[in-house]
Design a protein around this motif. Sequence first.
Motif, PDB file in Angstrom:
ATOM      1  N   PHE A 160       4.378  29.388 -21.992  1.00 11.77           N
ATOM      2  CA  PHE A 160       3.546  28.713 -20.994  1.00 11.77           C
ATOM      3  C   PHE A 160       4.457  28.239 -19.875  1.00 11.77           C
ATOM      4  O   PHE A 160       5.321  27.378 -20.092  1.00 11.77           O
ATOM      5  N   LEU A 161       4.292  28.845 -18.696  1.00  7.41           N
ATOM      6  CA  LEU A 161       5.099  28.483 -17.531  1.00  7.41           C
ATOM      7  C   LEU A 161       4.190  28.241 -16.335  1.00  7.41           C
ATOM      8  O   LEU A 161       3.178  28.932 -16.162  1.00  7.41           O
ATOM      9  N   GLU A 162       4.573  27.289 -15.510  1.00  2.00           N
ATOM     10  CA  GLU A 162       3.844  27.081 -14.257  1.00  2.00           C
ATOM     11  C   GLU A 162       4.156  28.218 -13.297  1.00  2.00           C
ATOM     12  O   GLU A 162       5.307  28.645 -13.171  1.00  2.00           O
ATOM     13  N   TYR A 183      -0.895  28.861 -14.545  1.00  2.10           N
ATOM     14  CA  TYR A 183       0.110  29.079 -15.582  1.00  2.10           C
ATOM     15  C   TYR A 183       0.059  30.518 -16.080  1.00  2.10           C
ATOM     16  O   TYR A 183      -0.929  31.239 -15.891  1.00  2.10           O
ATOM     17  N   MET A 184       1.124  30.934 -16.735  1.00  2.00           N
ATOM     18  CA  MET A 184       1.251  32.326 -17.155  1.00  2.00           C
ATOM     19  C   MET A 184       2.129  32.429 -18.392  1.00  2.00           C
ATOM     20  O   MET A 184       2.831  31.487 -18.768  1.00  2.00           O
ATOM     21  N   CYS A 185       2.102  33.613 -19.010  1.00  2.00           N
ATOM     22  CA  CYS A 185       3.041  33.995 -20.059  1.00  2.00           C
ATOM     23  C   CYS A 185       3.970  35.040 -19.464  1.00  2.00           C
ATOM     24  O   CYS A 185       3.516  36.029 -18.881  1.00  2.00           O
ATOM     25  N   SER A 186       5.279  34.853 -19.589  1.00  2.00           N
ATOM     26  CA  SER A 186       6.227  35.778 -18.960  1.00  2.00           C
ATOM     27  C   SER A 186       6.288  37.117 -19.681  1.00  2.00           C
ATOM     28  O   SER A 186       6.515  38.155 -19.056  1.00  2.00           O
ATOM     29  N   SER A 220      -2.518  41.066 -18.335  1.00  2.00           N
ATOM     30  CA  SER A 220      -1.949  39.907 -17.665  1.00  2.00           C
ATOM     31  C   SER A 220      -2.490  38.634 -18.308  1.00  2.00           C
ATOM     32  O   SER A 220      -3.693  38.429 -18.382  1.00  2.00           O
ATOM     33  N   GLN A 221      -1.599  37.779 -18.800  1.00  2.00           N
ATOM     34  CA  GLN A 221      -1.988  36.563 -19.518  1.00  2.00           C
ATOM     35  C   GLN A 221      -1.716  35.358 -18.630  1.00  2.00           C
ATOM     36  O   GLN A 221      -0.604  34.861 -18.545  1.00  2.00           O
ATOM     37  N   LYS A 222      -2.770  34.915 -17.947  1.00  3.37           N
ATOM     38  CA  LYS A 222      -2.634  33.827 -16.977  1.00  3.37           C
ATOM     39  C   LYS A 222      -3.836  32.898 -17.053  1.00  3.37           C
ATOM     40  O   LYS A 222      -4.876  33.245 -17.625  1.00  3.37           O
ATOM     41  N   GLY A 223      -3.703  31.720 -16.457  1.00  2.00           N
ATOM     42  CA  GLY A 223      -4.806  30.773 -16.410  1.00  2.00           C
ATOM     43  C   GLY A 223      -4.573  29.734 -15.341  1.00  2.00           C
ATOM     44  O   GLY A 223      -3.531  29.707 -14.678  1.00  2.00           O
ATOM     45  N   ILE A 224      -5.563  28.850 -15.176  1.00  2.01           N
ATOM     46  CA  ILE A 224      -5.435  27.757 -14.213  1.00  2.01           C
ATOM     47  C   ILE A 224      -6.169  26.540 -14.757  1.00  2.01           C
ATOM     48  O   ILE A 224      -7.228  26.647 -15.385  1.00  2.01           O
ATOM     49  N   PRO A 281      -9.062  28.068 -23.038  1.00  3.74           N
ATOM     50  CA  PRO A 281      -9.676  28.643 -21.841  1.00  3.74           C
ATOM     51  C   PRO A 281      -8.603  29.086 -20.849  1.00  3.74           C
ATOM     52  O   PRO A 281      -7.488  28.560 -20.857  1.00  3.74           O
ATOM     53  N   ASN A 282      -8.963  30.049 -19.998  1.00  4.81           N
ATOM     54  CA  ASN A 282      -8.043  30.455 -18.932  1.00  4.81           C
ATOM     55  C   ASN A 282      -8.436  29.856 -17.588  1.00  4.81           C
ATOM     56  O   ASN A 282      -7.742  30.066 -16.597  1.00  4.81           O
TER      57      ASN A 282
END
Length: 703
Positions: free
Chosen positions: A574-576, A668-671, A680-684, A527-528
Amino acid sequence: MRVGFVLATLFGAMVADVYLHNPRGSNNRLNENTAVRNNANRLFDSQNNNRGGYNTGDATSGRANTDTSEQYSMQYYQSGEEAAAQSKLIVEWTNQHGCGGSEDSSPHKLNCDVVIQYMCQDDVTQTQIANGANTNKDVYLRDGVQRNTQSYQDPNRGDDNNNGNNYNNRIQNNVNRLQMGRGYQESMISYDMCKYREANGGLFTADQQLNNGNLQYVDASRTRQNPNGQRRGFECPEERDYFPYWQPTLMTQTYDEDNQQTPWIDLAFLTTNTSRCEYIKANSFNQNGKARCVVDGPGTRTYSRAIDKDSCEDDGDDGDDGEWVTFHSYLEILTDENTEAKCNAVIAADKSGNKVSWMSLRSDEPNDKKCVVQAPEIDCQAAPWSRVNHLGNSPDAAGNASRYDAVFPYFPSGDDKRCVMRLRYNISTDDYDPYQTDSNSNQDITEGIVSPIEQNPLVDVGASARPLRLAINTNQYGRTFQDRSHVYRLLPRTTAMAGKVIHNLNVRGKRGNIVQTFPAVEYDFIPNRATIPNDDLVHIQWTGSNSHNNNPNGGDGQTGDAGEGTGGTDRSNFLEMQGEIENYPAPFENTTFWSKVESVTEPTATAKDIAIGFWSSGYYCGEEKHDGVCATGRVFENDNSLNNQLNNAPASYFGHVLKFKESVTVPYMCSRNNNFSNRSQKGIMWVVTPAQAAAAKKRRRRR
């Protein structure tokens, strides 16, 4: 003529597609670098567009090609021995022609069911294969490294191949034809059973004429949707098109202790008509026995033509002189619990939700009892609503694509398993009653019977005008579409995971923009957005391919693979992030997430080790070698060889199972996949107390 009047769910009507996005659906792809798949008949009949699907995962930064050890299979942990200790996976898909809703509030001119099933067997690792472990090519579940369909020789009455030694020779010839390099799901012997089994004569086939097979009768490989019996992999077309099926779906003639393989296990039935749930549960093979005709030879063949008890036991010229035997499904057989007392101890201690019994697997062997583990009953619920002619999102899934919250099974043996999941999307229109229309409505002009639907009929529009032709294909009024995952592994839990819920956080999608990937999807975490109790665990893992180039032939869509880094390569990390509405990752020194988690799978890994593994996609296993961490892997210390777009990083990463020291919110995100657009590949993730998580779940239900 023998006719079995067994009426299952009848589906149908129109051209439609279904695509599985998590776990990644193959749509019969393997490792193609083209936009379209190479072989639509490789493993199963999807009926989907040639452009859909995702390649198998690659374990390194290069293509696996013909080396299976360099393929990557997703690895999930099994559920635990307590019913509450679930291992959860979001199953996500898009279906083209709508589903769900009610006649009062959101009607569709269709009936829809989604059936989700899985099949597992004891796993054999690459190391065991290298050491000569048993990987019988007529049993071993595999994706393969070649795109060809497995070969098969049909039974042939004229050649007498269905009798005695001729049958044995033909079967052995078919085993010899099987290739380890080609994909294999349903077994060859299960398809041979299908070729002998007479088609169910009680089914509605409209004005379609089903053709005789080599045995000079209409067999179960021929249906209204597949009247000529075309083979796709070793899938049985009749079993494919009708659910629940009326015969056992076992992969072997007899139980083989050395090669434990489940039949297809029913996970979920999602429907527009929930009044049928009790019928579905009562006819699921999970905990309900199903019968087939067992004959005594000739040769080693024990299966026959008959699909009903009377025809089976008839010893006349047209009979099989067999025995109508009930078979039972199983998740696994506990071979060490080989006495009733030992099995009863397991039964007394079981809290998993499985059904454990000291029982016989078949009614003709009442004294051959085993400790049998059967899966929980099928979950039957309303299907998520989706719009007709739109491979898009569902309001029932909070604006995401259609979803089902799946729970992985618990295997009491503690053995590793290799599995595959399939999702079937079945639709019919209201032009006729799909549950009550049977063979009595099949077109027979000589008897004055006109089918309620006919091929391309001329319709009267009145006003003395000439009639107009209506486009109807009657072999599509009974339509089933499907997609399947690649092979994945189910791992037994470690002691540290006991009693815990595991949430699986993965990556869906493949390289390219929205037009180039369609009908697959672009990258995103899944899940994102997740609210997770702080006493649960999270397994963050992803897989990707190095051959998603999307080259021509593009079929009926656009080619190309817009994205960052080396063409054709999927990469994630996966980065904060610095904040929920920010677009930049936070330096490790400014993060809050990594200091509040520990690795359950690598207990000695430091916060920095875990963070480095995730942001490098496993290129580095940690900061430096210490206490069992990075014993063989590359460490970050004094190594700057990682490409800044992850080009030389692995396409897939097992990651870590994380536990939380305290509550935390982490965006979090993918650089790499960060083009500040719809790519944009992000989530929380909101990690909160169990009470707060329960309250959030209630709010989502009210919405």
